[in-house]
Design a protein around this motif. Structure first.
Motif, PDB file in Angstrom:
ATOM      1  N   LEU A   2       0.860  -1.184   0.000  1.00  8.99           N
ATOM      2  CA  LEU A   2       0.000   0.000   0.000  1.00  8.99           C
ATOM      3  C   LEU A   2       0.898   1.237   0.000  1.00  8.99           C
ATOM      4  O   LEU A   2       1.812   1.358   0.817  1.00  8.99           O
ATOM      5  N   ALA A   3       0.640   2.146  -0.948  1.00  9.72           N
ATOM      6  CA  ALA A   3       1.415   3.390  -0.996  1.00  9.72           C
ATOM      7  C   ALA A   3       0.492   4.584  -0.840  1.00  9.72           C
ATOM      8  O   ALA A   3      -0.605   4.617  -1.411  1.00  9.72           O
ATOM      9  N   ILE A   4       0.907   5.532  -0.053  1.00  6.05           N
ATOM     10  CA  ILE A   4       0.206   6.811   0.058  1.00  6.05           C
ATOM     11  C   ILE A   4       1.009   7.802  -0.774  1.00  6.05           C
ATOM     12  O   ILE A   4       2.201   8.021  -0.509  1.00  6.05           O
ATOM     13  N   VAL A   5       0.388   8.368  -1.792  1.00 10.63           N
ATOM     14  CA  VAL A   5       1.103   9.291  -2.680  1.00 10.63           C
ATOM     15  C   VAL A   5       0.536  10.683  -2.478  1.00 10.63           C
ATOM     16  O   VAL A   5      -0.668  10.903  -2.617  1.00 10.63           O
ATOM     17  N   ARG A  42       2.451   4.580 -12.806  1.00  6.31           N
ATOM     18  CA  ARG A  42       3.399   3.478 -12.733  1.00  6.31           C
ATOM     19  C   ARG A  42       3.016   2.480 -11.645  1.00  6.31           C
ATOM     20  O   ARG A  42       2.989   1.263 -11.852  1.00  6.31           O
ATOM     21  N   LEU A  43       2.691   3.010 -10.457  1.00  5.10           N
ATOM     22  CA  LEU A  43       2.339   2.136  -9.335  1.00  5.10           C
ATOM     23  C   LEU A  43       1.049   1.377  -9.620  1.00  5.10           C
ATOM     24  O   LEU A  43       0.923   0.182  -9.325  1.00  5.10           O
ATOM     25  N   SER A  44       0.059   2.051 -10.185  1.00 10.41           N
ATOM     26  CA  SER A  44      -1.231   1.425 -10.458  1.00 10.41           C
ATOM     27  C   SER A  44      -1.059   0.308 -11.489  1.00 10.41           C
ATOM     28  O   SER A  44      -1.622  -0.788 -11.328  1.00 10.41           O
ATOM     29  N   THR A  45      -0.296   0.580 -12.510  1.00 13.00           N
ATOM     30  CA  THR A  45      -0.035  -0.438 -13.537  1.00 13.00           C
ATOM     31  C   THR A  45       0.653  -1.655 -12.937  1.00 13.00           C
ATOM     32  O   THR A  45       0.389  -2.798 -13.301  1.00 13.00           O
ATOM     33  N   ALA A  46       1.509  -1.375 -11.936  1.00  7.87           N
ATOM     34  CA  ALA A  46       2.231  -2.469 -11.276  1.00  7.87           C
ATOM     35  C   ALA A  46       1.353  -3.208 -10.268  1.00  7.87           C
ATOM     36  O   ALA A  46       1.807  -4.135  -9.602  1.00  7.87           O
ATOM     37  N   GLY A  47       0.069  -2.767 -10.095  1.00  8.59           N
ATOM     38  CA  GLY A  47      -0.853  -3.478  -9.194  1.00  8.59           C
ATOM     39  C   GLY A  47      -0.751  -3.046  -7.744  1.00  8.59           C
ATOM     40  O   GLY A  47      -1.257  -3.735  -6.848  1.00  8.59           O
ATOM     41  N   THR A  48      -0.142  -1.901  -7.485  1.00 14.21           N
ATOM     42  CA  THR A  48      -0.027  -1.418  -6.101  1.00 14.21           C
ATOM     43  C   THR A  48      -1.338  -0.763  -5.666  1.00 14.21           C
ATOM     44  O   THR A  48      -1.919   0.032  -6.408  1.00 14.21           O
ATOM     45  N   THR A  49      -1.803  -1.087  -4.457  1.00 11.54           N
ATOM     46  CA  THR A  49      -2.951  -0.388  -3.895  1.00 11.54           C
ATOM     47  C   THR A  49      -2.511   1.009  -3.489  1.00 11.54           C
ATOM     48  O   THR A  49      -1.483   1.164  -2.824  1.00 11.54           O
ATOM     49  N   LEU A  50      -3.304   2.008  -3.895  1.00 13.56           N
ATOM     50  CA  LEU A  50      -2.860   3.395  -3.733  1.00 13.56           C
ATOM     51  C   LEU A  50      -3.840   4.218  -2.928  1.00 13.56           C
ATOM     52  O   LEU A  50      -5.063   4.081  -3.092  1.00 13.56           O
TER      53      LEU A  50
END
Lengths: 370, 370
Positions: A2-5, A42-50
């Protein structure tokens, strides 16, 4: 993962609250609006929950929502809105609800079939006068089970320490209604929430503010919360016990704060209570914003009660540095009192007895002549 | 060896209290007055320490006091006097003091140099509304350390169970002043004594009675006792918490008992409190001896307060079988109330909210118009 951007410099306080709510998340702060969009894509394409902290429109353009996109939750930089943009069923709705609970707001869930909300529990508890030995075991147990603890900073400190899995939300003392709303929002999202008051929450403390918020609130989910009030020993009781038994007969408890009622109402109540020969326990006797009211209150009482009437000043009773002063109505002055003092003014029958340590006991007998 | 020798059939209750105070003693009950004297003489000659329950004169003739006689302590059959007859310095004085403490009387020590008395501790404690979870840990600790526990039977039961080395002295509820004197006598003899009250001992309970006994008492040793009052959550607070927050603003607490004050005083106080728009918590609302007073009190309040004013009836809150009723001043009748009910009558601003279980919350907001 999970990333907080976070977009740019704004939203720092909200980012900190998100991190507190999602302790395993990574906080990323790209340097520019363009870098923000590129990183999200980039993160979304890599499947990261954002969790994206920024304008919904910018985020939507960056991640290009599709049916298989990983969850993306967008949070307004001022912390007042939370929206599950993609991957709602893949966990986005649930994440948005969690964040909403942490921020004290309702998540804007728009997907078709939201799971039935599990209402949480909201307990407003009394810590008692301030020492562990005078706090009810039920209150201690409720605090130990809580997920979220809300309150004025010194009271939260008094109730702690808390575990890392418990979230503490401190606020200033003048924000009772906001705190109450925040507590209901958290509990409506399924959290186990405790609002702390010193003394008894039902005596000039948070309980009334919670019911006020409940009555004014327009979210029907608040009414489904498991709401309980757990009482505590009040400051007046602690001061009375230390002094003897000044409340041993009929008495009244009056706040001298004219923030929410007129001073005329207060004077009328003081005069009526003094005339009816009730013992008086005065809360909120003085503050920087209310410098003359207490001396005026003593004047009102002196017009009716004898100057020899015993007066007890209990400051921080049950806390470190407590002090207890007994004096007489003819001698008491407002400079002997501060905002942490409870003032107890006796009735016509209240008596003073010598104590073996040279101090005095003050008590009001059970009998009353005439 | 210690023997308690009882003359004939009288003094049975006192003999039981002596046995409780001296658990290692043997109780002997000779069949006739002659056998009583003969037994005392034989035991005393054999060097047995004796507690004789009978007339001092008879005992003195039987044991023939001399300088080397073993201790003999004489106790009146009604338990109202205790005298060390022989062997005062060999332990008789100390034994007499112990027995005096157990009986709540002062031993008639007449030997030259009594040891300086070690004053005991007397704590009057609040058990709270009646469940362990609402009793302060300090109160629990004080009960656990006590040697003697005094109180009205159901409260002592609520505070227990106690250990075999703790002595429980139960009494009827109308004997407050006697109980207070007994407690001081025990503590003055060096015992660690706890007097139990339900709720807060300072609110229509034992604390005022103790100070009354202290003020009237003529034994200077009472003033040397380490006296403390430990507060508790009162019945009104427990009922208010269950109902919501009816005491959320200025309020008064009035007992409707006219045992120790005139009914005219009570009516005057009710009218003054209603006129000043204070919330009222009424204690001791009704009893067999006071059947009409509560309806009269409601009449007085109805002349001043609106019929729609919320009323909370909290019975045995925090105890098994508790009940909470919310009604209106226009509808409340004394047959909805018994002596174990606290009656809370709202102010003009007290409000009623629906509850998710179909019942209602009652609260008094923090603000007050006019």
């Amino acid at each position: 993962m999970l990333a907080i951007v976070r977009r740019g410099a704004a939203g720092g306080a909200v980012a900190q609250r998100l991190l507190a709510a999602c302790p395993d998340a990574e906080l990323l702060a790209p340097a520019s609006p363009d870098a923000f969009g590129a990183l999200l894509r980039r993160l979304s394409t890599a499947g990261t929950t954002l969790v994206a902290l920024g304008p919904l429109e910018d985020v939507a353009q960056a991640v290009q929502p599709g049916p298989d996109t990983a969850p993306v939750v967008v949070v307004a930089e001022n912390g007042r809105a939370v929206v599950p943009l993609c991957g709602a069923r893949a966990g986005g709705d649930e994440l948005a609800r969690q964040i909403g609970a942490a921020l004290g707001i309702t998540a804007a869930i728009t997907s078709g079939t939201p799971p039935a909300p599990v209402p949480g529990r909201l307990a407003v508890v009394g810590l008692g006068p301030g020492k562990a030995g005078l706090m009810a075991p039920e209150v201690r147990a409720e605090l130990d089970r809580a997920q979220d603890i809300l309150g004025y900073i010194p009271y939260v400190r008094m109730a702690g320490p808390f575990r890392p899995d418990q979230t503490v939300h401190v606020s200033d003392n003048r924000e009772e209604l906001d705190r109450a709303r925040h507590a209901f929002a958290l509990a409506a999202a399924g959290r186990h929430v405790v609002v702390v008051s010193s003394g008894d929450p039902g005596i000039f403390a948070m309980a009334a503010a919670l019911f006020e918020a409940l009555e004014r609130g327009d979210d029907p989910a608040w009414g489904q919360v498991d709401l309980v009030v757990l009482p505590g020993i009040s400051a007046a009781q602690a001061a009375a016990a230390r002094a003897g038994a000044p409340l041993g007969h009929d008495f009244c408890v009056i706040s001298l704060s004219d923030n929410l009622k007129s001073w005329a109402t207060i004077e009328r109540r003081l005069a009526a209570a003094a005339g009816a020969d009730l013992v008086l326990a005065l809360y909120n006797p003085i503050s920087r914003a209310r410098p003359w009211q207490l001396d005026r209150a003593f004047e009102v009482l002196r017009q009716i009660r004898d100057a020899a009437t015993p007066v007890v000043l209990g400051r921080d009773i049950g806390r470190p540095g407590e002090s207890l002063t007994t004096t007489r109505l003819g001698e008491v002055r407002s400079d002997m009192v501060d905002m942490r003092t409870v003032v107890i003014v006796g009735s016509s029958t209240t008596r003073v007895l010598p104590r073996r340590d040279g101090k005095t006991w003050v008590y009001t007998p059970r009998w009353h002549e005439a």
